[in-house]
Design a protein around this motif. Structure first.
Motif, mmCIF file in Angstrom:
data_model
loop_
_atom_site.group_PDB
_atom_site.id
_atom_site.type_symbol
_atom_site.label_atom_id
_atom_site.label_comp_id
_atom_site.label_asym_id
_atom_site.label_seq_id
_atom_site.Cartn_x
_atom_site.Cartn_y
_atom_site.Cartn_z
ATOM 1 N N MET A 1 11.633 -9.656 6.821
ATOM 2 C CA MET A 1 10.861 -9.007 5.936
ATOM 3 C C MET A 1 10.162 -8.035 6.161
ATOM 4 S SD MET A 1 7.067 -10.524 4.910
ATOM 5 C CE MET A 1 6.665 -10.095 6.293
ATOM 6 N N MET A 2 9.912 -7.857 7.548
ATOM 7 C CA MET A 2 9.074 -6.710 8.003
ATOM 8 C C MET A 2 9.778 -5.615 7.940
ATOM 9 S SD MET A 2 7.005 -8.220 11.188
ATOM 10 C CE MET A 2 7.096 -9.804 11.468
ATOM 11 N N ARG A 3 11.330 -5.578 8.277
ATOM 12 C CA ARG A 3 12.218 -4.622 7.893
ATOM 13 C C ARG A 3 11.988 -4.034 6.641
ATOM 14 N NH1 ARG A 3 15.919 -7.659 11.139
ATOM 15 N NH2 ARG A 3 15.894 -6.631 13.012
ATOM 16 N N THR A 4 12.356 -4.863 5.514
ATOM 17 C CA THR A 4 12.395 -4.670 4.178
ATOM 18 C C THR A 4 11.114 -4.334 3.547
ATOM 19 O OG1 THR A 4 14.076 -6.065 4.030
ATOM 20 C CG2 THR A 4 13.028 -5.656 2.276
ATOM 21 N N ASN A 5 10.087 -4.892 3.721
ATOM 22 C CA ASN A 5 8.819 -4.625 3.168
ATOM 23 C C ASN A 5 7.957 -3.402 3.846
ATOM 24 O OD1 ASN A 5 9.391 -6.524 1.420
ATOM 25 N ND2 ASN A 5 8.033 -8.203 2.188
ATOM 26 N N MET A 6 8.086 -3.488 5.134
ATOM 27 C CA MET A 6 7.370 -2.434 5.939
ATOM 28 C C MET A 6 7.883 -1.193 6.559
ATOM 29 S SD MET A 6 5.076 -5.494 7.911
ATOM 30 C CE MET A 6 4.156 -4.172 8.766
ATOM 31 N N SER A 7 9.365 -1.426 6.092
ATOM 32 C CA SER A 7 10.381 -0.126 6.573
ATOM 33 C C SER A 7 10.094 -0.241 8.369
ATOM 34 C CB SER A 7 10.085 1.063 6.022
ATOM 35 O OG SER A 7 10.416 1.030 4.804
ATOM 36 N N ALA A 8 9.796 -1.523 8.922
ATOM 37 C CA ALA A 8 9.590 -1.631 10.265
ATOM 38 C C ALA A 8 10.924 -1.283 11.123
ATOM 39 C CB ALA A 8 8.997 -2.874 10.667
ATOM 40 N N THR A 9 10.614 -0.721 12.259
ATOM 41 C CA THR A 9 11.622 -0.569 13.173
ATOM 42 C C THR A 9 11.401 -2.066 13.994
ATOM 43 O OG1 THR A 9 11.753 1.515 13.338
ATOM 44 C CG2 THR A 9 12.630 0.373 15.330
ATOM 45 N N VAL B 1 6.060 1.894 11.758
ATOM 46 C CA VAL B 1 5.648 0.625 11.974
ATOM 47 C C VAL B 1 6.915 -0.083 13.073
ATOM 48 C CG1 VAL B 1 5.238 -1.840 11.277
ATOM 49 C CG2 VAL B 1 4.490 -0.063 9.764
ATOM 50 N N VAL B 2 6.257 -0.485 14.317
ATOM 51 C CA VAL B 2 7.398 -0.945 15.160
ATOM 52 C C VAL B 2 6.954 -2.350 15.522
ATOM 53 C CG1 VAL B 2 8.293 -0.625 17.387
ATOM 54 C CG2 VAL B 2 7.612 1.493 16.315
ATOM 55 N N VAL B 3 7.961 -3.498 15.160
ATOM 56 C CA VAL B 3 7.434 -4.683 15.590
ATOM 57 C C VAL B 3 8.534 -5.252 16.637
ATOM 58 C CG1 VAL B 3 7.758 -7.165 14.514
ATOM 59 C CG2 VAL B 3 7.324 -5.179 13.200
ATOM 60 N N ALA B 4 8.030 -6.002 17.678
ATOM 61 C CA ALA B 4 8.709 -6.351 19.008
ATOM 62 C C ALA B 4 9.352 -7.863 18.579
ATOM 63 C CB ALA B 4 7.847 -6.676 20.109
ATOM 64 N N ILE C 1 0.869 -1.130 0.111
ATOM 65 C CA ILE C 1 -0.013 -0.084 0.002
ATOM 66 C C ILE C 1 0.740 1.444 -0.039
ATOM 67 C CG2 ILE C 1 -1.835 1.227 1.368
ATOM 68 C CD1 ILE C 1 -2.861 -1.370 2.295
ATOM 69 N N VAL C 2 1.761 1.228 0.781
ATOM 70 C CA VAL C 2 2.476 2.235 1.107
ATOM 71 C C VAL C 2 3.628 2.613 -0.308
ATOM 72 C CG1 VAL C 2 4.630 3.406 2.124
ATOM 73 C CG2 VAL C 2 2.975 2.466 3.538
ATOM 74 N N SER C 3 4.318 1.589 -0.879
ATOM 75 C CA SER C 3 5.081 1.715 -2.140
ATOM 76 C C SER C 3 4.309 2.258 -3.254
ATOM 77 C CB SER C 3 5.928 0.709 -2.221
ATOM 78 O OG SER C 3 4.876 -0.522 -2.551
ATOM 79 N N THR C 4 2.990 1.584 -3.220
ATOM 80 C CA THR C 4 2.031 1.925 -4.311
ATOM 81 C C THR C 4 1.742 3.522 -4.275
ATOM 82 O OG1 THR C 4 1.407 -0.503 -4.675
ATOM 83 C CG2 THR C 4 -0.133 1.457 -5.574
#
Length: 129
Positions: free
Chosen positions: A106-114, A85-88, A65-68
């Motif tokens: 994957m969450m770091r790469t695809n979602m730019s998650a911390t 986005v923050v993931v524990a 959604i974000v990249s589109t």
């Protein structure tokens, strides 16, 4: 005391739809207020909730959604409202440690998650009075 949440609705937009150009002036006008609300919410403790129509693709994920939206016609209107986005890392249940590590990558790469330990994530646990 009631709790406050910021709800950001339909701001992750490609601006590629039929009435997009008619919408852009209104978005530009509302944008400074939205940016201020996001900045204030991120500096404080209210939850920020994003609601988007997902471009009619109800199976899309955050990163898509974000990249589109960022690849759309008005990146300047999307970039300032992209969600954090923050993931524990230590709160991911798994049956295989390798798969859990892959999911975090994957969450770091695809979602730019911390990705960080759960005890480093600030969540306001107070209940309304």
């Amino acid at each position: 005391m009631p709790r406050t949440a910021l709800i950001v609705i339909d701001m992750l937009d490609t601006y590629a739809h039929e009435d997009a150009e008619a919408l852009v002036p209104s978005v530009r006008e509302a944008h400074p207020g939205i940016a201020t609300l996001l900045r204030n919410a991120r500096a404080g403790d209210p939850p920020v909730i994003y609601v988007n129509d997902d471009f009619g693709e109800w199976r899309s994920h955050h990163g898509e959604i974000v990249s589109t939206a960022l690849d759309g016609r008005h990146r300047d209107l999307v970039e300032p409202v992209v969600p954090d986005v923050v993931v524990a890392a230590d709160a991911v249940a798994h049956i295989d440690a390798g798969l859990a590590r892959a999911a975090l990558r994957m969450m770091r790469t695809n979602m730019s998650a911390t990705v960080c330990p759960a005890d480093e994530i600030a969540i306001d646990a107070r209940r309304p009075e």
